[in-house]
Design a protein around this motif. Sequence first.
Motif, short mmCIF file in Angstrom:
data_model
loop_
_atom_site.label_atom_id
_atom_site.label_comp_id
_atom_site.label_asym_id
_atom_site.label_seq_id
_atom_site.Cartn_x
_atom_site.Cartn_y
_atom_site.Cartn_z
N PHE A 190 1.99 -5.37 8.20
CA PHE A 190 3.46 -4.69 8.32
C PHE A 190 3.63 -3.34 8.31
CE2 PHE A 190 3.61 -9.33 7.38
CZ PHE A 190 4.94 -9.79 8.06
N PHE A 191 4.11 -2.63 9.23
CA PHE A 191 4.37 -1.15 9.09
C PHE A 191 5.61 -1.01 9.39
CE2 PHE A 191 2.61 3.16 11.12
CZ PHE A 191 3.24 3.93 10.31
N ASP A 192 6.47 -0.80 8.35
CA ASP A 192 7.95 -1.00 8.32
C ASP A 192 8.73 0.58 8.05
OD1 ASP A 192 7.48 -3.39 8.67
OD2 ASP A 192 8.12 -4.36 6.61
N TYR A 193 9.86 0.62 8.23
CA TYR A 193 10.78 1.86 8.07
C TYR A 193 11.89 1.44 7.52
CZ TYR A 193 13.49 6.05 8.69
OH TYR A 193 14.15 7.04 8.56
N ALA A 194 12.41 2.03 6.40
CA ALA A 194 13.85 1.80 5.88
C ALA A 194 14.13 3.02 4.72
CB ALA A 194 13.89 0.37 5.26
N GLY A 195 15.43 3.20 4.91
CA GLY A 195 15.95 4.29 3.92
C GLY A 195 15.03 5.62 3.98
N GLY A 196 14.69 5.80 5.16
CA GLY A 196 13.98 7.17 5.37
C GLY A 196 12.51 7.10 5.03
N GLN A 197 12.11 6.21 4.77
CA GLN A 197 10.60 6.05 4.35
C GLN A 197 9.91 4.86 5.08
OE1 GLN A 197 9.80 6.22 0.07
NE2 GLN A 197 12.09 6.04 -0.45
N PHE A 198 8.46 5.14 5.18
CA PHE A 198 7.58 4.18 5.86
C PHE A 198 6.84 3.25 4.64
CE2 PHE A 198 7.42 7.35 9.43
CZ PHE A 198 7.83 6.36 10.34
N PHE A 199 6.68 2.02 4.91
CA PHE A 199 6.13 1.25 3.99
C PHE A 199 5.07 0.24 4.68
CE2 PHE A 199 10.34 1.89 2.82
CZ PHE A 199 10.61 2.12 1.50
N LEU A 200 3.87 0.08 3.91
CA LEU A 200 2.76 -0.51 4.48
C LEU A 200 2.46 -1.99 3.63
CD1 LEU A 200 0.30 2.41 5.11
CD2 LEU A 200 2.02 1.36 6.63
N TYR A 228 0.83 -1.10 -0.11
CA TYR A 228 0.07 0.17 0.07
C TYR A 228 0.81 1.28 -0.02
CZ TYR A 228 -3.31 -3.34 1.81
OH TYR A 228 -4.00 -4.43 1.94
N ASN A 229 0.30 2.43 -0.39
CA ASN A 229 1.06 3.71 -0.32
C ASN A 229 0.66 4.11 0.96
OD1 ASN A 229 2.14 5.90 -1.28
ND2 ASN A 229 0.38 6.91 -2.02
N TYR A 230 1.85 4.79 1.59
CA TYR A 230 2.00 5.21 3.02
C TYR A 230 1.13 6.42 2.95
CZ TYR A 230 3.60 7.11 7.37
OH TYR A 230 3.67 7.99 8.38
N THR A 231 -0.01 6.63 3.40
CA THR A 231 -0.78 7.55 3.76
C THR A 231 -1.79 7.60 5.00
OG1 THR A 231 -2.77 6.94 2.61
CG2 THR A 231 -1.09 7.95 1.12
N GLU A 232 -2.16 8.48 5.47
CA GLU A 232 -2.93 8.71 6.77
C GLU A 232 -4.34 7.77 6.29
OE1 GLU A 232 -3.47 9.93 10.96
OE2 GLU A 232 -1.92 9.90 9.41
N SER A 233 -4.94 7.85 5.08
CA SER A 233 -6.12 7.28 5.24
C SER A 233 -6.14 5.65 4.94
CB SER A 233 -6.59 7.88 3.61
OG SER A 233 -6.07 7.59 2.36
N GLN A 249 5.25 5.93 14.46
CA GLN A 249 5.68 6.78 13.55
C GLN A 249 6.54 7.83 14.19
OE1 GLN A 249 2.49 7.79 10.35
NE2 GLN A 249 1.52 7.92 12.17
N ASP A 250 6.09 8.63 15.24
CA ASP A 250 6.81 9.66 16.14
C ASP A 250 8.06 9.02 16.63
OD1 ASP A 250 4.56 11.39 15.45
OD2 ASP A 250 3.86 11.24 17.60
N GLY A 251 7.85 7.71 17.22
CA GLY A 251 9.34 7.14 17.80
C GLY A 251 10.28 6.90 16.71
N ILE A 252 9.79 6.28 15.62
CA ILE A 252 10.71 6.14 14.53
C ILE A 252 11.47 7.39 14.07
CG2 ILE A 252 10.90 5.15 12.19
CD1 ILE A 252 10.67 2.90 14.68
N LYS A 253 10.77 8.44 13.82
CA LYS A 253 11.13 9.67 13.34
C LYS A 253 12.19 10.10 14.16
CE LYS A 253 7.24 10.95 10.58
NZ LYS A 253 6.04 11.90 10.71
N ALA A 254 12.20 9.90 15.53
CA ALA A 254 13.03 10.45 16.65
C ALA A 254 14.13 9.55 16.52
CB ALA A 254 12.25 10.32 17.92
N LEU A 255 14.26 8.20 16.14
CA LEU A 255 15.33 7.25 16.42
C LEU A 255 16.01 7.52 15.08
CD1 LEU A 255 16.47 4.82 17.73
CD2 LEU A 255 14.95 3.40 16.47
N ALA A 256 15.30 7.73 13.87
CA ALA A 256 16.04 8.01 12.61
C ALA A 256 16.83 9.28 12.60
CB ALA A 256 15.01 8.11 11.51
N ALA A 257 16.47 10.16 13.48
CA ALA A 257 17.27 11.38 13.80
C ALA A 257 18.80 11.02 14.40
CB ALA A 257 16.60 12.51 14.59
#
Length: 496
Positions: free
Chosen positions: A277-287, A244-249, A362-370
């Motif tokens: 699966f709600f994944d994070y890699a390479g600066g992006q989220f994937f669903l 899926y595309n990663y969007t709020e909807s 989402q918020d936690g991963i963004k903090a970790l990515a920083a």
Amino acid sequence: MSQLFWNVLLVAAATLPGVATAGGPSTCQVIAAQMPDRVIFPSDSAYNVAQSSYYAGQARDMQPGCIFMPRTTDEVSRFIKTAGPRNGPDAKFAVRGGGHTLWKGAANIDGGITVDMRLINGTVLNADRSIASLGAGGRFGDVYHSLKPLNLTVLGGRVPSIGVGGFLTSGGMTFLSRRYGFACDSVKGYEVVLASGKVITVTQASYPDLWLALKGGTNNFGIVTRFDVKTYASDGMWYDLVQYNYTESVLQAQATELSRFMKPGAGFDPDAMMGFFFDYAGGQFFLRNALWHTGGVRNPPVYKPFTEIPNFGSSGQLLPVADVVDTFGANIPPSTPRAYQLDWSFINPPAKVYMDLFKIHQDGIKALAAKNIDGIFVEFLTQPQAVIPRGTPSLFGLQTGRTDYVMMLMTAAYANAADDAVVIEGINAIVQAQKKLLRNKGYLIDFVYANYADKSQGVYQSWGFENVAKLRAASRKYDPLGVFQKKVTGGLKVFF
């Protein structure tokens, strides 16, 4: 054993690699003298091959004094009879099967002996094909392929490299877990080498207390060399991996459908097992959704709400279980430099709570990515919990027959040991915030699933005092000297 034989053994052992203790040859040397060609020393090329076969870098970094690779139950018994009575750090040992557990010390050891069970790996059916006897060192990819021509399957791992022994003694979430429970619930018998070296066949009738304790009790009671498990007819299962595309909807739609899917009632489908699966890699989220259905039907209606969420297309197929495992497993790397993993379980909440959990992620991963962690990848998996059939003996502290338990799992993979502390801190912060939310709203349950857990999570404590007491009673009865508590330093311990 005659004194002459013992003297010859000592002379032979002294010529082998390994560091002798002040009182004579090392335990590795003694075992190698007894069973030539079964012991691998650090100077052997096979040593590095065996070490490199662990999934996570934490296990690969450990350096056993030697690796013992038995081919038979008798050889395991001989090993225990020799190593068990010996003292010193060189007589401590670890037991490994597939080597897939992430945390350090789960299935390897520094300085002692790693008992590598992978050569005990056959699959043998009984006369009416109702029971498959699985060698403890086998991997489920091989098990499934051996049963594929007979249209049979077993309750096993969903990735080819998952080892039989660790999976079945820790619980086991499977494609069929919504119908038949955890994989350990399908085990009818165990062949076990006790701390004395005695070999026994454990069934519910012969040793009911030990049979129950082995359903999740890992390596606390002996070394299991064979599992006799129930087989199940299987003409094929549906598998679809929808991206899926990663969007709020899309996230909102997933939350809505997860809550609906897990709601108890007439809509429950025991053949349907899925993972979001709600994944994070390479600066992006994937669903992604992995959709499995063991009913042998194409496009099962239960998944229509998920496939109707806007996506990048579907490629669902009806395949043998072995092929599903190969196909799904191809999405998972064969190894990782470093990894850290936590799991937790709860009662299915409304969609709003799922969205709150996703927002924390989402918020936690963004903090970790920083933190600029090299090679960081984080997988956040939401999946149905196994449904333990009513009347099934279990030590997990879960209500049998309940269909609305949910499990979440967070796994971080990354490149460098120097980032261990920051990754562990970041993942724990996310998970603790999610668990706090669930606890405050009354949905969190105590149960921690051993196969996915980190050692720090207090797995056995989460099963309840009475169940821990049963585990400890079995340990005292079948291992009165505490060999598997004191000499097997890794793994989860019932005396914590």
